[in-house]
Design a protein around this motif. Structure first.
Motif, PDB file in Angstrom:
ATOM      1  N   ASP A   5      13.850   2.860   6.103  1.00 48.68           N
ATOM      2  CA  ASP A   5      12.951   4.003   5.929  1.00 48.68           C
ATOM      3  C   ASP A   5      12.119   3.861   4.656  1.00 48.68           C
ATOM      4  O   ASP A   5      10.912   4.134   4.653  1.00 48.68           O
ATOM      5  CB  ASP A   5      13.755   5.312   5.860  1.00 48.68           C
ATOM      6  N   LEU A   6      12.771   3.431   3.588  1.00 50.27           N
ATOM      7  CA  LEU A   6      12.082   3.295   2.298  1.00 50.27           C
ATOM      8  C   LEU A   6      10.916   2.319   2.396  1.00 50.27           C
ATOM      9  O   LEU A   6       9.808   2.604   1.920  1.00 50.27           O
ATOM     10  CB  LEU A   6      13.071   2.832   1.226  1.00 50.27           C
ATOM     11  N   THR A   7      11.157   1.181   3.016  1.00 44.11           N
ATOM     12  CA  THR A   7      10.104   0.170   3.143  1.00 44.11           C
ATOM     13  C   THR A   7       8.901   0.730   3.895  1.00 44.11           C
ATOM     14  O   THR A   7       7.747   0.561   3.466  1.00 44.11           O
ATOM     15  CB  THR A   7      10.646  -1.078   3.866  1.00 44.11           C
ATOM     16  N   ALA A   8       9.159   1.407   5.004  1.00 45.55           N
ATOM     17  CA  ALA A   8       8.071   1.948   5.817  1.00 45.55           C
ATOM     18  C   ALA A   8       7.285   3.011   5.055  1.00 45.55           C
ATOM     19  O   ALA A   8       6.041   3.033   5.092  1.00 45.55           O
ATOM     20  CB  ALA A   8       8.634   2.521   7.113  1.00 45.55           C
ATOM     21  N   VAL A   9       7.988   3.893   4.341  1.00 47.51           N
ATOM     22  CA  VAL A   9       7.321   4.975   3.615  1.00 47.51           C
ATOM     23  C   VAL A   9       6.509   4.420   2.444  1.00 47.51           C
ATOM     24  O   VAL A   9       5.343   4.803   2.247  1.00 47.51           O
ATOM     25  CB  VAL A   9       8.353   6.014   3.121  1.00 47.51           C
ATOM     26  N   MET A  10       7.096   3.524   1.653  1.00 49.77           N
ATOM     27  CA  MET A  10       6.374   2.974   0.505  1.00 49.77           C
ATOM     28  C   MET A  10       5.130   2.215   0.959  1.00 49.77           C
ATOM     29  O   MET A  10       4.051   2.347   0.358  1.00 49.77           O
ATOM     30  CB  MET A  10       7.283   2.058  -0.319  1.00 49.77           C
ATOM     31  N   ARG A  11       5.264   1.432   2.014  1.00 46.38           N
ATOM     32  CA  ARG A  11       4.124   0.662   2.517  1.00 46.38           C
ATOM     33  C   ARG A  11       3.007   1.600   2.981  1.00 46.38           C
ATOM     34  O   ARG A  11       1.837   1.416   2.630  1.00 46.38           O
ATOM     35  CB  ARG A  11       4.587  -0.239   3.665  1.00 46.38           C
ATOM     36  N   ARG A  12       3.365   2.609   3.780  1.00 50.35           N
ATOM     37  CA  ARG A  12       2.358   3.539   4.301  1.00 50.35           C
ATOM     38  C   ARG A  12       1.651   4.294   3.177  1.00 50.35           C
ATOM     39  O   ARG A  12       0.418   4.422   3.173  1.00 50.35           O
ATOM     40  CB  ARG A  12       3.022   4.527   5.267  1.00 50.35           C
ATOM     41  N   LEU A  13       2.423   4.799   2.219  1.00 47.18           N
ATOM     42  CA  LEU A  13       1.821   5.568   1.126  1.00 47.18           C
ATOM     43  C   LEU A  13       0.917   4.694   0.260  1.00 47.18           C
ATOM     44  O   LEU A  13      -0.138   5.139  -0.195  1.00 47.18           O
ATOM     45  CB  LEU A  13       2.909   6.214   0.273  1.00 47.18           C
ATOM     46  N   ALA A  14       1.316   3.439   0.034  1.00 43.38           N
ATOM     47  CA  ALA A  14       0.469   2.534  -0.750  1.00 43.38           C
ATOM     48  C   ALA A  14      -0.862   2.302  -0.038  1.00 43.38           C
ATOM     49  O   ALA A  14      -1.930   2.307  -0.667  1.00 43.38           O
ATOM     50  CB  ALA A  14       1.189   1.209  -0.980  1.00 43.38           C
ATOM     51  N   LEU A  15      -0.823   2.122   1.281  1.00 44.58           N
ATOM     52  CA  LEU A  15      -2.051   1.902   2.038  1.00 44.58           C
ATOM     53  C   LEU A  15      -2.928   3.152   2.044  1.00 44.58           C
ATOM     54  O   LEU A  15      -4.152   3.065   1.887  1.00 44.58           O
ATOM     55  CB  LEU A  15      -1.720   1.478   3.468  1.00 44.58           C
ATOM     56  N   GLU A  16      -2.306   4.314   2.225  1.00 49.53           N
ATOM     57  CA  GLU A  16      -3.085   5.563   2.220  1.00 49.53           C
ATOM     58  C   GLU A  16      -3.720   5.794   0.845  1.00 49.53           C
ATOM     59  O   GLU A  16      -4.889   6.189   0.750  1.00 49.53           O
ATOM     60  CB  GLU A  16      -2.177   6.737   2.596  1.00 49.53           C
ATOM     61  N   ALA A  17      -2.951   5.537  -0.212  1.00 55.34           N
ATOM     62  CA  ALA A  17      -3.495   5.686  -1.563  1.00 55.34           C
ATOM     63  C   ALA A  17      -4.623   4.690  -1.794  1.00 55.34           C
ATOM     64  O   ALA A  17      -5.648   5.010  -2.419  1.00 55.34           O
ATOM     65  CB  ALA A  17      -2.390   5.499  -2.600  1.00 55.34           C
ATOM     66  N   GLY A  18      -4.457   3.476  -1.286  1.00 58.02           N
ATOM     67  CA  GLY A  18      -5.507   2.467  -1.425  1.00 58.02           C
ATOM     68  C   GLY A  18      -6.806   2.887  -0.772  1.00 58.02           C
ATOM     69  O   GLY A  18      -7.895   2.664  -1.318  1.00 58.02           O
ATOM     70  N   ASP A  19      -6.701   3.518   0.393  1.00 53.88           N
ATOM     71  CA  ASP A  19      -7.913   4.007   1.061  1.00 53.88           C
ATOM     72  C   ASP A  19      -8.629   5.038   0.191  1.00 53.88           C
ATOM     73  O   ASP A  19      -9.863   5.011   0.056  1.00 53.88           O
ATOM     74  CB  ASP A  19      -7.552   4.655   2.402  1.00 53.88           C
ATOM     75  N   ARG A  20      -7.844   5.957  -0.365  1.00 57.50           N
ATOM     76  CA  ARG A  20      -8.447   7.012  -1.198  1.00 57.50           C
ATOM     77  C   ARG A  20      -9.084   6.406  -2.447  1.00 57.50           C
ATOM     78  O   ARG A  20     -10.190   6.799  -2.856  1.00 57.50           O
ATOM     79  CB  ARG A  20      -7.369   8.025  -1.588  1.00 57.50           C
ATOM     80  N   ILE A  21      -8.402   5.465  -3.061  1.00 55.86           N
ATOM     81  CA  ILE A  21      -8.927   4.802  -4.256  1.00 55.86           C
ATOM     82  C   ILE A  21     -10.240   4.095  -3.946  1.00 55.86           C
ATOM     83  O   ILE A  21     -11.207   4.179  -4.709  1.00 55.86           O
ATOM     84  CB  ILE A  21      -7.882   3.799  -4.805  1.00 55.86           C
ATOM     85  N   MET A  22     -10.307   3.410  -2.815  1.00 54.78           N
ATOM     86  CA  MET A  22     -11.513   2.653  -2.483  1.00 54.78           C
ATOM     87  C   MET A  22     -12.687   3.570  -2.155  1.00 54.78           C
ATOM     88  O   MET A  22     -13.845   3.205  -2.400  1.00 54.78           O
ATOM     89  CB  MET A  22     -11.233   1.686  -1.325  1.00 54.78           C
ATOM     90  N   GLU A  23     -12.410   4.747  -1.601  1.00 61.24           N
ATOM     91  CA  GLU A  23     -13.489   5.720  -1.384  1.00 61.24           C
ATOM     92  C   GLU A  23     -14.170   6.050  -2.712  1.00 61.24           C
ATOM     93  O   GLU A  23     -15.399   6.111  -2.798  1.00 61.24           O
ATOM     94  CB  GLU A  23     -12.923   7.003  -0.773  1.00 61.24           C
ATOM     95  N   ILE A  24     -13.369   6.260  -3.728  1.00 58.44           N
ATOM     96  CA  ILE A  24     -13.906   6.613  -5.046  1.00 58.44           C
ATOM     97  C   ILE A  24     -14.528   5.390  -5.714  1.00 58.44           C
ATOM     98  O   ILE A  24     -15.607   5.466  -6.315  1.00 58.44           O
ATOM     99  CB  ILE A  24     -12.793   7.236  -5.913  1.00 58.44           C
ATOM    100  N   TYR A  25     -13.863   4.246  -5.596  1.00 53.90           N
ATOM    101  CA  TYR A  25     -14.356   2.997  -6.191  1.00 53.90           C
ATOM    102  C   TYR A  25     -15.747   2.648  -5.658  1.00 53.90           C
ATOM    103  O   TYR A  25     -16.608   2.154  -6.407  1.00 53.90           O
ATOM    104  CB  TYR A  25     -13.366   1.880  -5.856  1.00 53.90           C
ATOM    105  N   ASN A  26     -15.971   2.904  -4.367  1.00 53.93           N
ATOM    106  CA  ASN A  26     -17.237   2.540  -3.737  1.00 53.93           C
ATOM    107  C   ASN A  26     -18.297   3.638  -3.822  1.00 53.93           C
ATOM    108  O   ASN A  26     -19.404   3.475  -3.310  1.00 53.93           O
ATOM    109  CB  ASN A  26     -17.002   2.177  -2.268  1.00 53.93           C
ATOM    110  N   SER A  27     -17.952   4.744  -4.462  1.00 54.20           N
ATOM    111  CA  SER A  27     -18.928   5.821  -4.641  1.00 54.20           C
ATOM    112  C   SER A  27     -19.892   5.453  -5.772  1.00 54.20           C
ATOM    113  O   SER A  27     -19.582   4.604  -6.612  1.00 54.20           O
ATOM    114  CB  SER A  27     -18.215   7.138  -4.963  1.00 54.20           C
ATOM    115  N   ARG A  96     -15.111  -2.076 -12.350  1.00 61.50           N
ATOM    116  CA  ARG A  96     -15.351  -2.561 -10.982  1.00 61.50           C
ATOM    117  C   ARG A  96     -15.072  -4.056 -10.853  1.00 61.50           C
ATOM    118  O   ARG A  96     -15.855  -4.809 -10.258  1.00 61.50           O
ATOM    119  CB  ARG A  96     -16.779  -2.218 -10.536  1.00 61.50           C
ATOM    120  N   ARG A  97     -13.905  -4.445 -11.393  1.00 64.18           N
ATOM    121  CA  ARG A  97     -13.540  -5.861 -11.310  1.00 64.18           C
ATOM    122  C   ARG A  97     -12.556  -6.146 -10.173  1.00 64.18           C
ATOM    123  O   ARG A  97     -12.270  -7.305  -9.884  1.00 64.18           O
ATOM    124  CB  ARG A  97     -12.947  -6.328 -12.640  1.00 64.18           C
ATOM    125  N   GLY A  98     -11.980  -5.122  -9.571  1.00 63.11           N
ATOM    126  CA  GLY A  98     -11.159  -5.335  -8.379  1.00 63.11           C
ATOM    127  C   GLY A  98      -9.696  -5.630  -8.612  1.00 63.11           C
ATOM    128  O   GLY A  98      -8.892  -5.561  -7.682  1.00 63.11           O
TER     129      GLY A  98
END
Length: 264
Positions: A5-27, A96-98
């Motif tokens: 369960d831990l692996t699945a939750v950590m992976r999913r949350l990291a990906l969801e957070a990454g999406d949110r971060i990239m929305e702001i990064y690309n603004s 913006r170095r990635g």
């Protein structure tokens, strides 16, 4: 802790957070504020932190949570806990170095047993499986189903010519002097916890850090590196790095592939 369960939750949350971060990064623009320790913080740090914290608290309500962006969590005295740096490498993000990552880890009795490191701008995702082995996932990063998981393992170092990775934003003379005591084939620089992952994949043999870091900076990368057969030790006494220290500050440390002939 149920590691599946831990692996699945950590992976999913990291990906969801990454999406949110990239929305702001690309603004076109985003606000940068300064924290009390003079380090930068952005709306991406705060948005990712809110998302990850809510997800971890919902999934694991009985496990202590320590996160960089919530100062109230830093006064806890715990040896088993979840620890988060929602955006490691904020300076890299601002410029913006990635080279920034999402870090989530689980520490048990002072040892970082499981972790995920996601570099959304670079499209690299590293994490530990339920059995503790480290992998790098390749593919489209579906949040509900992992793609191809390639096992990663540290290199077999050649001490006649080591590959060294060092900090991109925090390089200093002390670090250069220490590295100068080794026979170095090549050097690279990287931001955030990616340095641990480069050692974990065998892309580097040695990562010394002679500067201040906090446990949320290192726990996830440390877990991935340990899962790939690597080690992280204190610079002074070469004892394994432990977690849950008062205030969650780290000593200087060395991350490396076993076989590197360390200089004392």
């Amino acid at each position: 802790m149920n590691f599946t369960d831990l692996t699945a939750v950590m992976r999913r949350l990291a990906l969801e957070a990454g999406d949110r971060i990239m929305e702001i990064y690309n603004s076109p623009d985003f606000e940068v504020k300064t924290k009390s320790d003079s380090s930068p913080v952005t709306e991406a740090d705060e948005a990712a932190d809110a998302l990850i914290s809510a997800g971890l608290r919902a999934a694991f309500p009985d496990v202590a949570l320590v996160t960089e962006e919530q100062a109230a969590s830093h006064g806890q005295e715990v040896s088993t806990f979840l620890i988060v740096d929602p955006l490691d490498g904020t300076k890299e993000f601002v410029q913006r170095r990635g080279d920034f990552t999402v870090n989530i880890a689980y520490v048990e009795n002072g040892v970082p047993l499981r972790g995920v490191v996601y570099a959304p701008a670079k499209g690299r995702l590293f994490y530990t499986l339920p059995d503790g082995r480290a992998v790098e996932e390749h593919g489209a990063f579906d949040k509900t189903a992992p793609g191809t998981q390639a096992p990663i393992m540290v290199s077999t170092p050649d001490n006649r010519g080591l590959m060294v990775v060092a900090s991109k934003s925090h390089r200093d003379q002390a670090t250069d002097d220490y590295i100068g005591q080794y026979a170095v084939r090549d050097m690279t620089s990287a931001g955030s916890s990616l340095k641990f992952c480069l050692v974990a994949t065998g892309e580097a043999d040695l990562y010394p850090r002679l500067g201040r870091t906090m446990e949320w900076d290192t726990a996830a990368g440390d877990a991935v590196l340990r899962g790939a057969g690597g080690e992280v030790i204190s610079f002074e006494d070469h004892a394994p790095l432990v977690y849950g220290k008062p205030g969650f500050g780290n000593p200087f440390f060395i991350a490396y592939a076993p076989g590197v002939l360390l200089v004392k």
